[in-house]
Design an enzyme around this catalytic site. Sequence first.
Site, PDB file in Angstrom:
ATOM      1  CG  HIS A 296      19.480  29.096 -27.313  1.00 31.77           C
ATOM      2  ND1 HIS A 296      19.422  27.747 -26.442  1.00 31.77           N
ATOM      3  CD2 HIS A 296      17.985  29.701 -27.048  1.00 31.77           C
ATOM      4  CE1 HIS A 296      18.891  28.636 -25.214  1.00 31.77           C
ATOM      5  NE2 HIS A 296      17.861  29.303 -25.674  1.00 31.77           N
ATOM      6  CG  ASP A 347      16.757  28.671 -21.734  1.00 31.73           C
ATOM      7  OD1 ASP A 347      16.078  28.853 -21.374  1.00 31.73           O
ATOM      8  OD2 ASP A 347      16.366  28.073 -23.085  1.00 31.73           O
TER       9      ASP A 347
END
Length: 474
Positions: A296, A347
Amino acid sequence: MTHPTTRTAPAARSTYWLEHAWLGTHVEPGVVVETDDGRVTAVHRERPAPPPGAEILRGLTLPGLANAHSHAFHRALRGTVQVGGGTGSPPLARRNGEGTERAPESFWAWRDVMYAVAERLTPETYYSLARATYAEMALAGITAVGEFHYLHHAPGGTPYADPNAMGEALIEAAAEAGIRITLLDTCYLSSGFGQPPSTPQLRFSDRTADAWAQRCSVLKDRDHARIGAAIHSVRAVPADQLATVAHWAGERRAPLHVHLSEQTAENDACQAAHGRTPTRLLADHGVLGPRTTGVHNTHLTSEDIALIGGSGTGTCMCPTTERDLADGIGPAAALQRAGSPLSLGSDSHAVIDLLEEARAMELNERLRTRARGHWPAAALLRAASADGHAALGWPDAGTIGPGARADLTTLALDSVRTAGPAPRLGAETAVFAATAADVRHTVVGGRHVVRDGAHTLVPDVPRALARAVEALRA
């Protein structure tokens, strides 16, 4: 825990004729790829007709794609968490001048729902869900996955008889689905800075980093699997134990991943506890470096970006999840300019489509800057292939060339999305027109795992997914 295997013998010698092949810089028509024992042995260009006995891959063939960040059990959440109360409670409301609106849901409310799913998983149900999820990845052209794995123990934190039963279930699931896996065994010890694990988090925790290291040292690499490490986040591993995880990975030259600055709340709490950003905390404890990937890397300072790039630490962007959870848009372009290699992951599996992840990274940057053209399509494909494989400890994958692993992903050029653009556009067609639905063939290590849009090892992937998710609701 054992499962009946559907795996075939090691890949034998094969020859493929690629109607159009992306070779890293351009599209080449009529390419013959010879393979042996799962690797490319020769690439021959300017072959307008397939040689006798060659397998014909019509369309545009790319190197196999790498999904560098996965939580397989999140696949059970797809489409179930909506704006509102998050945990099943009535949605909160607020008044404005035009009436009542539903209050926005936060990442933290979504996390409560995720914990409820995690609580119901067993090694058997996790195997079934992961096998189906990894099969969906193969259908999307993914040939390797990085599984960020922290569901280690039974509910309440009691170890299974095999303390790695859950990790072994994931490794076996990947084998059954026909893709490679890097099991990023995750250290997760606390619920926040100085806080013990909450009740749902007890099954994530080994109590100390030393105990984590002892448990995951039992896991072994195999032909289709690599064992890596992960620090869940700076809030989940006390600062004085970060180095233990980094040392374990360093000794083994294994990949090390970490959720980094995904939420502003994490940054604020880290500043309050340690007087520095999460990135600086990781740097001070020896976590950053070329074998490390920050996942991220969303809410960073300019100093953070310099620390990440200057150390050669990678960045895994997960745009479809970051937008689904309203996390924000990370400074991917600035990170790459600073020296951080980019990779991509699905994810939470709100979508499993690495082409969409690549497209979204560029489009997010356009939204933020109101300018176009931050990455050429070739660079976005590299993030989805070669750099993703490298981040997972498979540096010999992600290209079509002699010595590389024989991983091929073929896109149809005659779908409603891809019809029209000339094949020579190649990377642009793949990134800005195609989706996972256009994948016709997936070859992993010289073995045809997806043929003509159908999985060769998992006969009915939608049914397998439906059964696996339904088992968690029973």
